[in-house]
Write a protein that holds these residues in place. Structure first.
Motif, PDB file in Angstrom:
ATOM      1  N   THR A  73     -39.306 -32.165  -9.360  1.00 11.70           N
ATOM      2  CA  THR A  73     -40.438 -32.461  -8.471  1.00 11.70           C
ATOM      3  C   THR A  73     -40.703 -33.956  -8.318  1.00 11.70           C
ATOM      4  N   ASP A  74     -40.370 -34.756  -9.316  1.00 12.39           N
ATOM      5  CA  ASP A  74     -40.675 -36.182  -9.271  1.00 12.39           C
ATOM      6  C   ASP A  74     -39.910 -36.861  -8.131  1.00 12.39           C
ATOM      7  N   PRO A  75     -40.623 -37.649  -7.286  1.00 13.79           N
ATOM      8  CA  PRO A  75     -39.926 -38.363  -6.205  1.00 13.79           C
ATOM      9  C   PRO A  75     -38.881 -39.353  -6.722  1.00 13.79           C
ATOM     10  N   LEU A  76     -38.891 -39.654  -8.031  1.00 16.20           N
ATOM     11  CA  LEU A  76     -37.885 -40.558  -8.578  1.00 16.20           C
ATOM     12  C   LEU A  76     -36.637 -39.821  -9.050  1.00 16.20           C
ATOM     13  N   SER A  77     -36.698 -38.482  -9.105  1.00  9.12           N
ATOM     14  CA  SER A  77     -35.502 -37.770  -9.556  1.00  9.12           C
ATOM     15  C   SER A  77     -34.954 -36.785  -8.523  1.00  9.12           C
ATOM     16  N   VAL A  78     -35.826 -36.316  -7.608  1.00  9.02           N
ATOM     17  CA  VAL A  78     -35.335 -35.404  -6.574  1.00  9.02           C
ATOM     18  C   VAL A  78     -34.218 -36.058  -5.731  1.00  9.02           C
ATOM     19  N   PRO A  79     -34.403 -37.339  -5.309  1.00  8.09           N
ATOM     20  CA  PRO A  79     -33.304 -37.973  -4.552  1.00  8.09           C
ATOM     21  C   PRO A  79     -31.989 -38.002  -5.337  1.00  8.09           C
ATOM     22  N   VAL A  80     -32.109 -38.092  -6.665  1.00  4.55           N
ATOM     23  CA  VAL A  80     -30.904 -38.135  -7.504  1.00  4.55           C
ATOM     24  C   VAL A  80     -30.127 -36.828  -7.381  1.00  4.55           C
ATOM     25  N   LEU A  81     -30.857 -35.700  -7.418  1.00  2.00           N
ATOM     26  CA  LEU A  81     -30.203 -34.406  -7.278  1.00  2.00           C
ATOM     27  C   LEU A  81     -29.561 -34.292  -5.898  1.00  2.00           C
ATOM     28  N   LEU A  82     -30.299 -34.766  -4.869  1.00  2.00           N
ATOM     29  CA  LEU A  82     -29.756 -34.705  -3.514  1.00  2.00           C
ATOM     30  C   LEU A  82     -28.521 -35.590  -3.376  1.00  2.00           C
ATOM     31  N   ASN A  83     -28.575 -36.815  -3.955  1.00  2.00           N
ATOM     32  CA  ASN A  83     -27.418 -37.711  -3.904  1.00  2.00           C
ATOM     33  C   ASN A  83     -26.192 -37.049  -4.515  1.00  2.00           C
ATOM     34  N   LEU A  85     -25.563 -33.920  -4.819  1.00  2.00           N
ATOM     35  CA  LEU A  85     -25.107 -32.855  -3.929  1.00  2.00           C
ATOM     36  C   LEU A  85     -24.334 -33.434  -2.732  1.00  2.00           C
ATOM     37  N   VAL A  86     -24.905 -34.476  -2.118  1.00  2.00           N
ATOM     38  CA  VAL A  86     -24.261 -35.096  -0.951  1.00  2.00           C
ATOM     39  C   VAL A  86     -22.887 -35.642  -1.333  1.00  2.00           C
ATOM     40  N   LEU A  87     -22.824 -36.334  -2.462  1.00  2.00           N
ATOM     41  CA  LEU A  87     -21.553 -36.922  -2.892  1.00  2.00           C
ATOM     42  C   LEU A  87     -20.507 -35.837  -3.140  1.00  2.00           C
ATOM     43  N   VAL A  88     -20.889 -34.808  -3.896  1.00  2.00           N
ATOM     44  CA  VAL A  88     -19.928 -33.754  -4.242  1.00  2.00           C
ATOM     45  C   VAL A  88     -19.450 -33.032  -2.982  1.00  2.00           C
ATOM     46  N   VAL A 227      -9.026 -26.181  -5.655  1.00  2.00           N
ATOM     47  CA  VAL A 227      -9.410 -27.566  -5.347  1.00  2.00           C
ATOM     48  C   VAL A 227     -10.928 -27.688  -5.281  1.00  2.00           C
ATOM     49  N   VAL A 228     -11.573 -26.770  -4.587  1.00  2.00           N
ATOM     50  CA  VAL A 228     -13.032 -26.848  -4.426  1.00  2.00           C
ATOM     51  C   VAL A 228     -13.724 -26.781  -5.787  1.00  2.00           C
ATOM     52  N   LEU A 229     -13.324 -25.819  -6.621  1.00  2.00           N
ATOM     53  CA  LEU A 229     -14.010 -25.646  -7.902  1.00  2.00           C
ATOM     54  C   LEU A 229     -13.769 -26.827  -8.834  1.00  2.00           C
ATOM     55  N   LEU A 230     -12.492 -27.269  -8.944  1.00  5.70           N
ATOM     56  CA  LEU A 230     -12.212 -28.378  -9.855  1.00  5.70           C
ATOM     57  C   LEU A 230     -12.860 -29.665  -9.371  1.00  5.70           C
ATOM     58  N   GLU A 231     -12.828 -29.891  -8.068  1.00  6.01           N
ATOM     59  CA  GLU A 231     -13.479 -31.111  -7.558  1.00  6.01           C
ATOM     60  C   GLU A 231     -14.980 -31.042  -7.775  1.00  6.01           C
ATOM     61  N   ALA A 232     -15.562 -29.853  -7.583  1.00  2.07           N
ATOM     62  CA  ALA A 232     -17.005 -29.722  -7.825  1.00  2.07           C
ATOM     63  C   ALA A 232     -17.322 -30.135  -9.259  1.00  2.07           C
ATOM     64  N   ILE A 233     -16.475 -29.720 -10.204  1.00  3.26           N
ATOM     65  CA  ILE A 233     -16.706 -30.061 -11.608  1.00  3.26           C
ATOM     66  C   ILE A 233     -16.511 -31.556 -11.847  1.00  3.26           C
ATOM     67  N   PHE A 234     -15.420 -32.116 -11.317  1.00  2.00           N
ATOM     68  CA  PHE A 234     -15.101 -33.505 -11.662  1.00  2.00           C
ATOM     69  C   PHE A 234     -15.864 -34.541 -10.828  1.00  2.00           C
ATOM     70  N   ILE A 235     -16.166 -34.225  -9.555  1.00  2.25           N
ATOM     71  CA  ILE A 235     -16.935 -35.178  -8.745  1.00  2.25           C
ATOM     72  C   ILE A 235     -18.384 -35.235  -9.248  1.00  2.25           C
ATOM     73  N   LEU A 236     -18.836 -34.126  -9.813  1.00  3.08           N
ATOM     74  CA  LEU A 236     -20.162 -34.095 -10.431  1.00  3.08           C
ATOM     75  C   LEU A 236     -20.266 -35.148 -11.540  1.00  3.08           C
ATOM     76  N   ALA A 253     -30.374 -45.221  -3.925  1.00 10.17           N
ATOM     77  CA  ALA A 253     -29.495 -44.717  -2.861  1.00 10.17           C
ATOM     78  C   ALA A 253     -28.207 -44.075  -3.368  1.00 10.17           C
ATOM     79  N   THR A 254     -27.639 -44.607  -4.447  1.00  8.85           N
ATOM     80  CA  THR A 254     -26.373 -44.031  -4.915  1.00  8.85           C
ATOM     81  C   THR A 254     -26.454 -43.546  -6.361  1.00  8.85           C
ATOM     82  N   THR A 255     -27.676 -43.326  -6.867  1.00  4.74           N
ATOM     83  CA  THR A 255     -27.817 -42.815  -8.230  1.00  4.74           C
ATOM     84  C   THR A 255     -27.519 -41.318  -8.236  1.00  4.74           C
ATOM     85  N   ASN A 256     -26.482 -40.927  -8.958  1.00  4.66           N
ATOM     86  CA  ASN A 256     -26.199 -39.490  -9.112  1.00  4.66           C
ATOM     87  C   ASN A 256     -26.611 -39.064 -10.522  1.00  4.66           C
TER      88      ASN A 256
END
Lengths: 306, 279
Positions: A73-83, A85-88, A227-236, A253-256
């Motif tokens: 819920t914190d506006p300082l951590s929600v963007p992190v979760l979204l970042n 997701l976007v990156l992966v 490929v999808v599953l392994l990349e999901a694990i490793f890009i995370l 902006a780029t904090t994951n």
């Protein structure tokens, strides 16, 4: 299939009754893995339930799931979760598209194919922190980076990529690194396509499109899943690239997730929050791993049968 | 593949040439940033960030001698961590894989899958307690501590790869030896190991690559004394091109051995990365 698999194994074991040596050989490895992965992970779960700061380590009240609530819920951590997701998701989509196109291209014989493939997979072996330095200094830098020089030569303004489009920049460099991975797996799968099926289809007068859709795709789909599953694990887990190129910025902006955990734990000494974020990362990775292991297991049982 | 050879039409040849050309252009584009960095290693600092880029120049080697002089301790740490963790992974993993293949029980399969799952666990899930434990045990910033974590990273890979190589040994060989009354040591050293040797070599290359390139544990658990090359290289993150030629030389020395290893283990790479899910 499983029954057959077991019976085969049993045959190997014929005449041996003592289980002790087998256990003694296995125990050190399993013990080591439990000690360095499962025990610390249980501690991570435990810490995540406390407000625990290294600044005042002796005062750590139990707060239940509050860290998790804050995380979502914190506006300082929600963007992190979204970042994260976007990156992966972006990297998976791009590497799948490039990897598939390249695999089809490299599945045809041509002059110097193995040399070209060897050059192409080079980026995958580069140390991630060096990847980030190459991109940051010699490609993306607005003053002496090649991208900037090229756009100026074409009459455009040089773009300060890491400042103006930080996430796009990270996605570009991680895609560069992981496209070879997708290519390698998708190409290996294409090359193991049973030729008798293709020949039968051709004899039946299947068109190229039919051939691709009904013969190649069913076989190839499995490689895409891998490929999808392994990349999901490793890009995370991407960390070094962000640490070097942007330090998670500008702003968030780029904090994951991994970089967030690093900042919380070692920047703010906030052990509880960092632990909660770590648990989330493991839960996501475990879901992917469970799906992936089903693929591994399916393959292993099929192998014994053939 | 097909007995009847299709007739060659000129447009088909043209299409083949165009596709081959496309493949080469893409391959060279992907490799270009690496080649560009390697070339920067032979430039003076001024040439390395000149506008427009310097393409033809008199190569110099000063950057390499400077890099050699400075990165020695980090190189030593990287070698110890990569080779040490690989040896330790085999020391623990070979007997485990041998046991699972030659003395399986009903739980062997699920044990193997569990081992693979530990490889997929994100390090961020364990880093906080590990850091605190390392601090208490005074393992922070030591190459020994880092070697232990790289062993955790590579051990599942070794067990998995060795399991698949040992599974290929024909049952008959083993049964023949057992009829002759072979001891456990004999089975392990004289039968399993020689047959697994090629697999050991390529798996070791993969382990060394992964340990060599690792940055997360290195950056979080070491600082100076135990710092490997990834941490040393990271120290240049804020220089913004100031030492680009020198840094390029150091980076070139870091990536060349790994690229050579990776290229020579291309086939095993897919097996090692996908745990046999793709053949």
């Amino acid at each position: 299939m499983t029954v057959q698999h077991r019976s085969l194994k049993k045959k190997k074991n014929a005449g041996r009754t003592s289980k002790l040596p087998a256990l003694l050989l296995l125990a050190p490895a399993l013990g080591f893995l439990i000690l360095t992965t499962q025990v610390p992970f249980i501690m991570t779960i435990y810490y995540s339930l406390f407000r625990y700061s290294l600044v005042d380590p002796f005062k750590r009240p139990f707060i239940g799931l509050e860290n998790y609530v804050t995380l979502f819920t914190d506006p300082l951590s929600v963007p992190v979760l979204l970042n994260t997701l976007v990156l992966v998701l972006s990297v998976i989509a791009l590497t799948i598209i490039f990897g598939a196109a390249l695999a089809l291209l490299f599945n045809r014989p041509f002059f110097g194919r193995s040399v070209a493939r060897t050059l192409l997979i080079g980026p995958f072996f580069i140390m991630p922190v060096i990847t980030a330095l190459i991109w940051k200094n010699s490609l993306l830098n607005p003053v002496f980076g090649l991208f900037g020089m090229a756009s100026q030569a074409l009459g455009f303004e040089a773009i300060d990529w890491l400042a103006q489009y930080p996430m796009v920049s990270i996605i570009m460099m991680v895609t560069w690194e992981w496209t070879p991975f997708a290519l390698l797996i998708l190409l290996t799968s294409l090359q193991s396509l049973p030729t008798d099926q293709l020949e039968a289809a051709r004899l039946d007068g299947a068109s190229q499109l039919q051939e691709f859709w009904f013969i190649v795709m069913p076989h190839w789909t499995r490689a895409f899943e891998v490929v999808v599953l392994l990349e999901a694990i490793f890009i995370l887990q991407i960390y070094g690239e962000i640490y070097i190129a942007t330090s998670g910025g500008p702003g968030l902006a780029t904090t994951n997730l991994p970089f967030f955990i690093f900042q919380k734990a070692f920047g703010e000494y906030s052990i509880g929050m960092a632990s909660a974020a770590g648990v989330i990362a493991v839960v996501i990775a475990n879901i992917m791993t469970a799906l992936f292991l089903r693929l591994v297991n399916r393959n292993a049982t099929l192998e014994v049968k053939s | 593949m097909i007995a009847t050879k299709p007739p060659t039409y000129p447009w088909r040849t043209a299409k083949n040439v165009a596709l081959a050309l496309l493949a080469w252009v893409i391959a060279l584009t992907f490799f270009f940033p690496i080649a560009w960095m390697i070339s920067s290693a032979f430039k003076t600092e001024n040439q390395a960030f000149a506008t427009p880029p310097v393409i033809i120049f008199q190569p110099i080697f000063d950057n390499f001698s400077l890099a050699f002089a400075k990165y020695g301790p980090a190189l030593k740490n990287s070698l110890i961590a990569a080779i040490g963790s690989t040896l330790l992974s085999f020391l623990l993993g070979l007997p485990a894989a041998f046991s699972m293949v030659f003395y399986p029980n009903s739980r062997s399969r699920s044990t193997l899958l569990w081992v693979i799952s530990t490889k997929m666990m994100p390090p961020v899930g364990v880093i906080v307690p590990l850091y605190l434990i390392f601090k208490d045990l005074q393992l922070l910033d030591t190459i020994f501590g880092l070697t232990l974590m790289y062993t955790t990273m590579n051990l599942p890979l070794v067990i998995w790869m060795m399991h698949s190589y040992l599974s290929e040994i024909p049952i008959e060989i083993l049964e023949a030896a057992r009829v002759d009354g072979a001891s456990l040591q004999h089975e392990f050293l004289r039968i399993a190991m020689p047959l697994a040797a090629p697999g050991i070599a390529s798996t070791a290359l993969l382990c060394i690559i992964f340990a060599w390139n690792e940055a997360f544990f290195a950056l979080n658990l070491t600082n100076v004394d135990g710092a490997p090359l990834s941490v040393y290289i990271s120290g240049f993150k804020t220089t913004q091109g100031l030492f680009w030629a020198g840094l390029s030389a150091a980076a070139t020395l870091v990536i060349l051995p790994v690229m050579a290893f990776g290229w020579s283990a291309q086939r095993q790479l897919v097996q090692g990365l996908t745990m046999g899910a793709v053949k």
